[in-house]
Design a protein around this motif. Structure first.
Motif, short mmCIF file in Angstrom:
data_model
loop_
_atom_site.label_atom_id
_atom_site.label_comp_id
_atom_site.label_asym_id
_atom_site.label_seq_id
_atom_site.Cartn_x
_atom_site.Cartn_y
_atom_site.Cartn_z
N THR A 97 0.83 -1.21 0.00
CA THR A 97 0.00 0.00 0.00
C THR A 97 0.86 1.25 0.00
OG1 THR A 97 -1.79 -1.12 1.19
CG2 THR A 97 -1.78 1.29 1.25
N ARG A 99 1.22 4.93 0.94
CA ARG A 99 0.64 5.87 1.90
C ARG A 99 1.32 7.23 1.73
NH1 ARG A 99 0.50 0.99 4.73
NH2 ARG A 99 -1.59 0.49 5.56
N TYR A 130 -9.51 2.29 -2.23
CA TYR A 130 -8.69 3.48 -2.02
C TYR A 130 -9.24 4.34 -0.89
CZ TYR A 130 -7.75 2.14 -6.89
OH TYR A 130 -7.46 1.43 -8.02
N GLU A 162 -4.30 6.52 0.83
CA GLU A 162 -3.89 5.12 0.82
C GLU A 162 -4.32 4.47 -0.50
OE1 GLU A 162 -5.48 3.23 4.29
OE2 GLU A 162 -3.93 4.08 5.60
N PRO A 164 -3.70 0.86 -2.39
CA PRO A 164 -3.12 -0.49 -2.53
C PRO A 164 -2.68 -0.74 -3.98
CG PRO A 164 -5.20 -0.56 -1.33
CD PRO A 164 -5.10 0.80 -1.95
#
Length: 203
Positions: A97, A99, A130, A162, A164
């Motif tokens: 992920t 960030r 998301y 965030e 992924p």
């Protein structure tokens, strides 16, 4: 006798002429005399240079090199910054992920929605879900997302993005996939943005 008389008078006339010439020269010398020394001309006076202005002081309302009414450039007044953008290491074919931490450094709160663009490195695919939920494929970026935070951002507060992502299974272990970028746009200054690059590292 006449020849002697005439010769005598010629000589007398010659002597008289010589005396007259000598007397005239001597008289002329006595009249003129030696030349008097020339008086030097008075020296010209150059105009005095104007006095230099005094250095600025606190009472002038300005400091040296920075006028009092100088405003900071727009980039200094934009408060939204991407403070961090990173993803944990991942095995080839695995998921990690991204960030990104976004902060508002002021001087004002951001009340309106603000936008964030995310460019994902090649051989990495965004898979969701998301945060924020309003993230859509970027039509101008082959592997990018357009995200919108709809709550604004108060002064000196942060928001977290965030995303992924999944790494292509054909990527070798220990490979660094560069080219990622997170960009935040300040709604109060539409022409100003702030970006931070990131990479995905495989293990």
């Amino acid at each position: 006798m006449s020849r002697l008389w005439g010769s005598t008078w010629w000589r007398v006339g010659l002597v008289a002429t010589a005396c007259a010439v000598g007397t005239g020269t001597a008289m002329a010398g006595g009249l003129t005399g030696p030349a008097a020394p020339a008086r030097p001309a008075p020296a010209a006076h150059a105009p005095a240079a104007p006095a230099a202005p005094p250095p600025p002081t606190a009472s002038d309302g300005a400091s040296a090199g920075r006028p009092a009414d100088r405003q900071p450039p727009e980039a200094e007044r934009s408060g939204l910054r991407v403070v961090e953008a990173e993803a944990a290491q991942v095995a080839p074919g695995g998921t990690t992920t991204l960030r990104a931490l976004i902060a508002n450094y002021g001087p004002d709160p951001t009340d309106a929605n603000f936008a964030v663009k995310v460019r994902i490195p090649a051989r990495v695919t965004p898979v969701g879900p998301y945060f924020p939920g309003d993230c859509r494929p970027d039509p101008a970026e082959a592997n990018g997302l357009d995200c919108t935070f709809d709550t604004g951002l108060p002064l000196l507060r942060t928001a977290v993005l965030e995303i992924p992502v999944q790494v292509d299974g054909g990527v070798l272990g220990g490979q660094r996939l560069d080219g990622g970028l997170v960009t935040v746009y300040d709604p109060d200054h539409p022409d100003i943005s702030h970006s931070r690059a990131f990479a995905v590292q495989t293990n």
